[in-house]
Motif scaffolding. Structure first.
Motif, PDB file in Angstrom:
ATOM      1  N   GLY A 143       0.812  -1.218   0.000  1.00 45.40           N
ATOM      2  CA  GLY A 143       0.000   0.000   0.000  1.00 45.40           C
ATOM      3  C   GLY A 143       0.843   1.265   0.000  1.00 45.40           C
ATOM      4  N   PHE A 144       1.910   1.285   0.786  1.00 36.79           N
ATOM      5  CA  PHE A 144       2.785   2.456   0.815  1.00 36.79           C
ATOM      6  C   PHE A 144       3.469   2.668  -0.535  1.00 36.79           C
ATOM      7  CE2 PHE A 144       3.269   1.936   5.628  1.00 36.79           C
ATOM      8  CZ  PHE A 144       2.330   2.915   5.870  1.00 36.79           C
ATOM      9  N   ILE A 145       3.938   1.579  -1.151  1.00 32.70           N
ATOM     10  CA  ILE A 145       4.583   1.692  -2.453  1.00 32.70           C
ATOM     11  C   ILE A 145       3.581   2.155  -3.499  1.00 32.70           C
ATOM     12  CG2 ILE A 145       5.670   0.353  -4.312  1.00 32.70           C
ATOM     13  CD1 ILE A 145       7.030  -1.307  -2.095  1.00 32.70           C
ATOM     14  N   TRP A 146       2.379   1.587  -3.473  1.00 31.92           N
ATOM     15  CA  TRP A 146       1.326   1.979  -4.419  1.00 31.92           C
ATOM     16  C   TRP A 146       1.015   3.470  -4.279  1.00 31.92           C
ATOM     17  CZ3 TRP A 146      -1.244  -0.956  -8.047  1.00 31.92           C
ATOM     18  CH2 TRP A 146      -2.353  -0.365  -8.628  1.00 31.92           C
ATOM     19  N   GLU A 147       0.886   3.929  -3.061  1.00 31.05           N
ATOM     20  CA  GLU A 147       0.564   5.341  -2.812  1.00 31.05           C
ATOM     21  C   GLU A 147       1.713   6.248  -3.244  1.00 31.05           C
ATOM     22  OE1 GLU A 147      -2.272   8.009  -1.778  1.00 31.05           O
ATOM     23  OE2 GLU A 147      -2.475   5.871  -2.065  1.00 31.05           O
ATOM     24  N   TRP A 148       2.953   5.828  -3.024  1.00 30.59           N
ATOM     25  CA  TRP A 148       4.114   6.615  -3.428  1.00 30.59           C
ATOM     26  C   TRP A 148       4.142   6.766  -4.945  1.00 30.59           C
ATOM     27  CZ3 TRP A 148       8.721   5.267  -6.043  1.00 30.59           C
ATOM     28  CH2 TRP A 148       9.721   6.237  -5.992  1.00 30.59           C
ATOM     29  N   ILE A 149       3.849   5.675  -5.657  1.00 27.97           N
ATOM     30  CA  ILE A 149       3.810   5.735  -7.124  1.00 27.97           C
ATOM     31  C   ILE A 149       2.659   6.619  -7.586  1.00 27.97           C
ATOM     32  CG2 ILE A 149       3.364   4.348  -9.194  1.00 27.97           C
ATOM     33  CD1 ILE A 149       4.915   2.068  -7.805  1.00 27.97           C
ATOM     34  N   ARG A 150       1.495   6.502  -6.942  1.00 28.87           N
ATOM     35  CA  ARG A 150       0.330   7.285  -7.326  1.00 28.87           C
ATOM     36  C   ARG A 150       0.568   8.786  -7.140  1.00 28.87           C
ATOM     37  NH1 ARG A 150      -3.861   9.841  -5.376  1.00 28.87           N
ATOM     38  NH2 ARG A 150      -3.275   9.525  -3.221  1.00 28.87           N
ATOM     39  N   GLU A 151       1.306   9.162  -6.118  1.00 32.14           N
ATOM     40  CA  GLU A 151       1.537  10.574  -5.823  1.00 32.14           C
ATOM     41  C   GLU A 151       2.735  11.156  -6.567  1.00 32.14           C
ATOM     42  OE1 GLU A 151       1.912  10.607  -1.616  1.00 32.14           O
ATOM     43  OE2 GLU A 151      -0.248  10.607  -1.291  1.00 32.14           O
ATOM     44  N   ALA A 152       3.359  10.402  -7.450  1.00 38.72           N
ATOM     45  CA  ALA A 152       4.540  10.899  -8.168  1.00 38.72           C
ATOM     46  C   ALA A 152       4.206  12.132  -8.990  1.00 38.72           C
ATOM     47  CB  ALA A 152       5.122   9.801  -9.055  1.00 38.72           C
ATOM     48  N   GLY A 153       3.045  12.145  -9.636  1.00 39.66           N
ATOM     49  CA  GLY A 153       2.643  13.308 -10.427  1.00 39.66           C
ATOM     50  C   GLY A 153       2.442  14.545  -9.572  1.00 39.66           C
ATOM     51  N   GLU A 154       1.859  14.357  -8.398  1.00 43.61           N
ATOM     52  CA  GLU A 154       1.646  15.496  -7.491  1.00 43.61           C
ATOM     53  C   GLU A 154       2.966  16.054  -6.982  1.00 43.61           C
ATOM     54  OE1 GLU A 154      -1.090  14.336  -4.443  1.00 43.61           O
ATOM     55  OE2 GLU A 154      -2.458  13.459  -5.921  1.00 43.61           O
ATOM     56  N   ARG A 155       3.925  15.169  -6.682  1.00 46.24           N
ATOM     57  CA  ARG A 155       5.244  15.642  -6.238  1.00 46.24           C
ATOM     58  C   ARG A 155       5.954  16.404  -7.346  1.00 46.24           C
ATOM     59  NH1 ARG A 155       5.435  10.470  -4.220  1.00 46.24           N
ATOM     60  NH2 ARG A 155       6.928   9.828  -5.823  1.00 46.24           N
ATOM     61  N   ALA A 156       5.827  15.905  -8.580  1.00 45.06           N
ATOM     62  CA  ALA A 156       6.453  16.599  -9.710  1.00 45.06           C
ATOM     63  C   ALA A 156       5.821  17.972  -9.920  1.00 45.06           C
ATOM     64  CB  ALA A 156       6.328  15.753 -10.978  1.00 45.06           C
ATOM     65  N   ALA A 157       4.500  18.071  -9.789  1.00 43.44           N
ATOM     66  CA  ALA A 157       3.820  19.363  -9.943  1.00 43.44           C
ATOM     67  C   ALA A 157       4.256  20.328  -8.840  1.00 43.44           C
ATOM     68  CB  ALA A 157       2.309  19.173  -9.917  1.00 43.44           C
ATOM     69  N   ALA A 158       4.385  19.837  -7.615  1.00 43.46           N
ATOM     70  CA  ALA A 158       4.833  20.695  -6.514  1.00 43.46           C
ATOM     71  C   ALA A 158       6.250  21.195  -6.754  1.00 43.46           C
ATOM     72  CB  ALA A 158       4.754  19.928  -5.194  1.00 43.46           C
ATOM     73  N   GLN A 205       6.065  23.952  -9.350  1.00 40.59           N
ATOM     74  CA  GLN A 205       5.532  25.182  -8.756  1.00 40.59           C
ATOM     75  C   GLN A 205       6.567  25.864  -7.880  1.00 40.59           C
ATOM     76  OE1 GLN A 205       1.969  23.920  -6.791  1.00 40.59           O
ATOM     77  NE2 GLN A 205       0.712  24.134  -8.630  1.00 40.59           N
ATOM     78  N   ALA A 206       7.344  25.098  -7.146  1.00 39.57           N
ATOM     79  CA  ALA A 206       8.384  25.691  -6.298  1.00 39.57           C
ATOM     80  C   ALA A 206       9.445  26.378  -7.150  1.00 39.57           C
ATOM     81  CB  ALA A 206       9.016  24.617  -5.413  1.00 39.57           C
ATOM     82  N   ARG A 207       9.837  25.738  -8.260  1.00 38.39           N
ATOM     83  CA  ARG A 207      10.815  26.367  -9.157  1.00 38.39           C
ATOM     84  C   ARG A 207      10.264  27.658  -9.756  1.00 38.39           C
ATOM     85  NH1 ARG A 207      11.449  22.212 -12.956  1.00 38.39           N
ATOM     86  NH2 ARG A 207      11.650  20.473 -11.569  1.00 38.39           N
ATOM     87  N   GLU A 208       8.991  27.632 -10.164  1.00 38.15           N
ATOM     88  CA  GLU A 208       8.370  28.826 -10.743  1.00 38.15           C
ATOM     89  C   GLU A 208       8.283  29.943  -9.706  1.00 38.15           C
ATOM     90  OE1 GLU A 208       6.403  31.207 -13.624  1.00 38.15           O
ATOM     91  OE2 GLU A 208       7.660  29.418 -13.776  1.00 38.15           O
ATOM     92  N   MET A 209       7.963  29.597  -8.450  1.00 37.53           N
ATOM     93  CA  MET A 209       7.881  30.603  -7.397  1.00 37.53           C
ATOM     94  C   MET A 209       9.241  31.245  -7.146  1.00 37.53           C
ATOM     95  SD  MET A 209       6.556  30.440  -3.416  1.00 37.53           S
ATOM     96  CE  MET A 209       5.528  29.082  -3.766  1.00 37.53           C
ATOM     97  N   GLU A 210      10.299  30.441  -7.128  1.00 41.33           N
ATOM     98  CA  GLU A 210      11.638  31.000  -6.930  1.00 41.33           C
ATOM     99  C   GLU A 210      12.021  31.912  -8.094  1.00 41.33           C
ATOM    100  OE1 GLU A 210      13.761  31.052  -4.386  1.00 41.33           O
ATOM    101  OE2 GLU A 210      12.105  30.115  -3.301  1.00 41.33           O
TER     102      GLU A 210
END
Length: 116
Positions: free
Chosen positions: A65-80, A83-88
């Protein structure tokens, strides 16, 4: 609140110990079912207490479950990260533009002008 947390952890630990004590009979765990065992050269089987099989299944489910969730959230981490690079980039542009606006002025007057 800390005592409630400790009490819930203790209750959970007691429940796990009780489950382990109630299910300590030996069971045989085989890698393949008997119908498929003739296809494989090896079909190891292990005798172990039932509670180890149960807790191992729960642990394997948690890890999957943890691995599945980590893979599922990869897109959200990339978007964050984007956004952090754009903010800087925008912050540095604002600093540059403020520096150009107040270039050649007294620092105190520039600060006062910026505050109003």
């Amino acid at each position: 609140m800390r005592y409630i947390r400790y009490a819930s952890i203790a209750t959970f630990a007691v429940a796990l110990v009780l489950v382990a004590l109630a299910n300590r009979g030996l069971v045989t765990v085989q890698v393949l079912p008997n119908e498929l065992a003739h296809l494989a050269a090896l079909n190891p089987s292990y005798d172990m207490p039932l509670f180890i099989v149960m807790f191992g299944g729960v642990l394997a489910g948690l890890v999957i479950g943890f691995i599945w969730e980590w893979i599922r959230e990869a897109g959200e981490r990339a978007a964050a990260t984007r956004q952090a690079r754009e903010m800087e980039r925008l912050k540095s542009e604002v600093r540059r533009l403020k520096g150009e606006k107040h270039q050649g002025k007294d620092e105190v007057l520039a600060l006062l002008e910026e505050a109003s």
